[in-house]
Design an enzyme around this catalytic site. Structure first.
Site, mmCIF file in Angstrom:
data_model
loop_
_atom_site.group_PDB
_atom_site.id
_atom_site.type_symbol
_atom_site.label_atom_id
_atom_site.label_comp_id
_atom_site.label_asym_id
_atom_site.label_seq_id
_atom_site.Cartn_x
_atom_site.Cartn_y
_atom_site.Cartn_z
ATOM 1 N N GLU A 78 -2.695 -0.261 -13.019
ATOM 2 C CA GLU A 78 -4.267 -0.206 -12.573
ATOM 3 C C GLU A 78 -5.253 -0.293 -13.980
ATOM 4 O OE1 GLU A 78 -6.274 1.159 -9.154
ATOM 5 O OE2 GLU A 78 -4.170 0.669 -9.437
ATOM 6 N N ARG A 92 -4.830 -7.407 -7.123
ATOM 7 C CA ARG A 92 -3.920 -7.149 -5.914
ATOM 8 C C ARG A 92 -4.391 -7.654 -4.738
ATOM 9 N NH1 ARG A 92 -4.149 -4.167 -1.654
ATOM 10 N NH2 ARG A 92 -2.295 -3.318 -0.635
ATOM 11 N N SER A 134 0.728 -1.149 0.208
ATOM 12 C CA SER A 134 -0.020 -0.046 0.041
ATOM 13 C C SER A 134 0.970 1.216 0.027
ATOM 14 C CB SER A 134 -0.914 0.000 1.369
ATOM 15 O OG SER A 134 -1.694 -1.164 1.021
ATOM 16 N N LEU A 135 0.366 2.110 -0.073
ATOM 17 C CA LEU A 135 0.858 3.705 -0.178
ATOM 18 C C LEU A 135 0.827 4.288 0.963
ATOM 19 C CD1 LEU A 135 -0.374 4.903 -3.750
ATOM 20 C CD2 LEU A 135 2.193 4.174 -3.455
ATOM 21 N N LYS A 178 -3.015 9.247 -9.683
ATOM 22 C CA LYS A 178 -3.508 7.994 -8.974
ATOM 23 C C LYS A 178 -4.674 7.724 -9.315
ATOM 24 C CE LYS A 178 -3.916 5.984 -4.322
ATOM 25 N NZ LYS A 178 -5.415 5.365 -4.756
ATOM 26 N N LYS A 190 6.948 9.293 -6.145
ATOM 27 C CA LYS A 190 8.165 8.268 -5.889
ATOM 28 C C LYS A 190 9.544 8.946 -5.835
ATOM 29 C CE LYS A 190 5.202 4.852 -7.988
ATOM 30 N NZ LYS A 190 5.045 3.914 -9.054
#
Length: 226
Positions: free
Chosen positions: A102, A68, A14-15, A47, A217
């Site tokens: 995604e 996921r 997870s972020l 995102k 990131k």
């Protein structure tokens, strides 16, 4: 139910979240403290609000696609993923490739699906994310194919090795035939990231799909590892 469970070889983590410019600046200070005297670049990506997926290719062919799930294991949805036209069934790389990204439903497709469901007097999907998740978990791949899903990729390993930077990862993904988000940017400081966030906060309604934030990131893989 109806899908085999597969354990991820590398967990899909997870972020961490930040909710203000002050939180972002604190992240920057912690990063500089951990990497003293080093030039730090950042990659910012929209995102996309969809469904996380991991794709495994061997000898250039798509072998398996796994959701996921809980980050440790997910559902094998290979048959359904094969129906997404933007995801290549073969790539120009003979090694073992894992790509992650995604799967999402564009607004145009979402509205079309709900119109069809309304005419059939079926319950409407509440949002594109729910519709994407429901589409990927169809037992009949023909239904998935009719939903016009799309995908952006953002993570890559080749024979277990990650490219040296996130910016190079995105370039390598495109070289292999994957779509990456065209609005991704590389910045030499967090000031650029902050401006990017402000820009897309204002322009969010102009996007063809749903986005619920930005992902930041550290660009260099060795710095992230440190």
């Amino acid at each position: 139910e109806g899908f085999a469970t597969v354990r991820h070889r590398v967990p899909m983590m997870s972020l961490d979240n930040v909710y203000s410019v002050e939180d972002l600046e604190e992240f920057g200070r912690r990063t500089e403290k951990l990497l003293p005297g080093r030039d730090i670049a950042y990659v910012a990506e929209l995102k996309i609000d969809g469904l996380g997926i991991s794709l495994l290719y061997r000898e250039g062919r798509l072998e398996r696609a796994v959701t996921r799930g809980d980050g440790v294991q997910g559902d094998d949805v290979t048959s359904n993923i094969r129906t997404i036209r933007s995801l290549p069934l073969s790539i120009p790389e003979r090694g073992e490739v894992e790509a992650r990204g995604e799967v999402y439903l564009p607004f145009e497709s979402f509205r079309a699906i709900n119109r069809e469901r309304e005419e059939a007097e079926d319950p409407l999907f509440a949002n594109p994310r729910n519709a994407a998740a429901g589409s990927i978990r169809q037992l009949d791949p023909r239904i998935t194919a009719s939903r016009r899903l799309d995908a952006f990729l953002y993570w890559l390993t080749v024979d277990g090795a990650e490219p040296p930077s996130q910016w190079q990862t995105l370039a390598s993904l495109r070289r292999l035939g994957f779509k990456t988000n065209p609005e991704s940017r590389r910045f030499g400081s967090l000031a650029g990231v902050t401006a990017y966030w402000a820009e897309w906060t204002d322009k969010r309604d102009s996007l063809p799909c749903d986005a619920d934030g930005i992902v930041i990131k550290i660009d260099a893989a060795d710095q992230r590892a440190d």
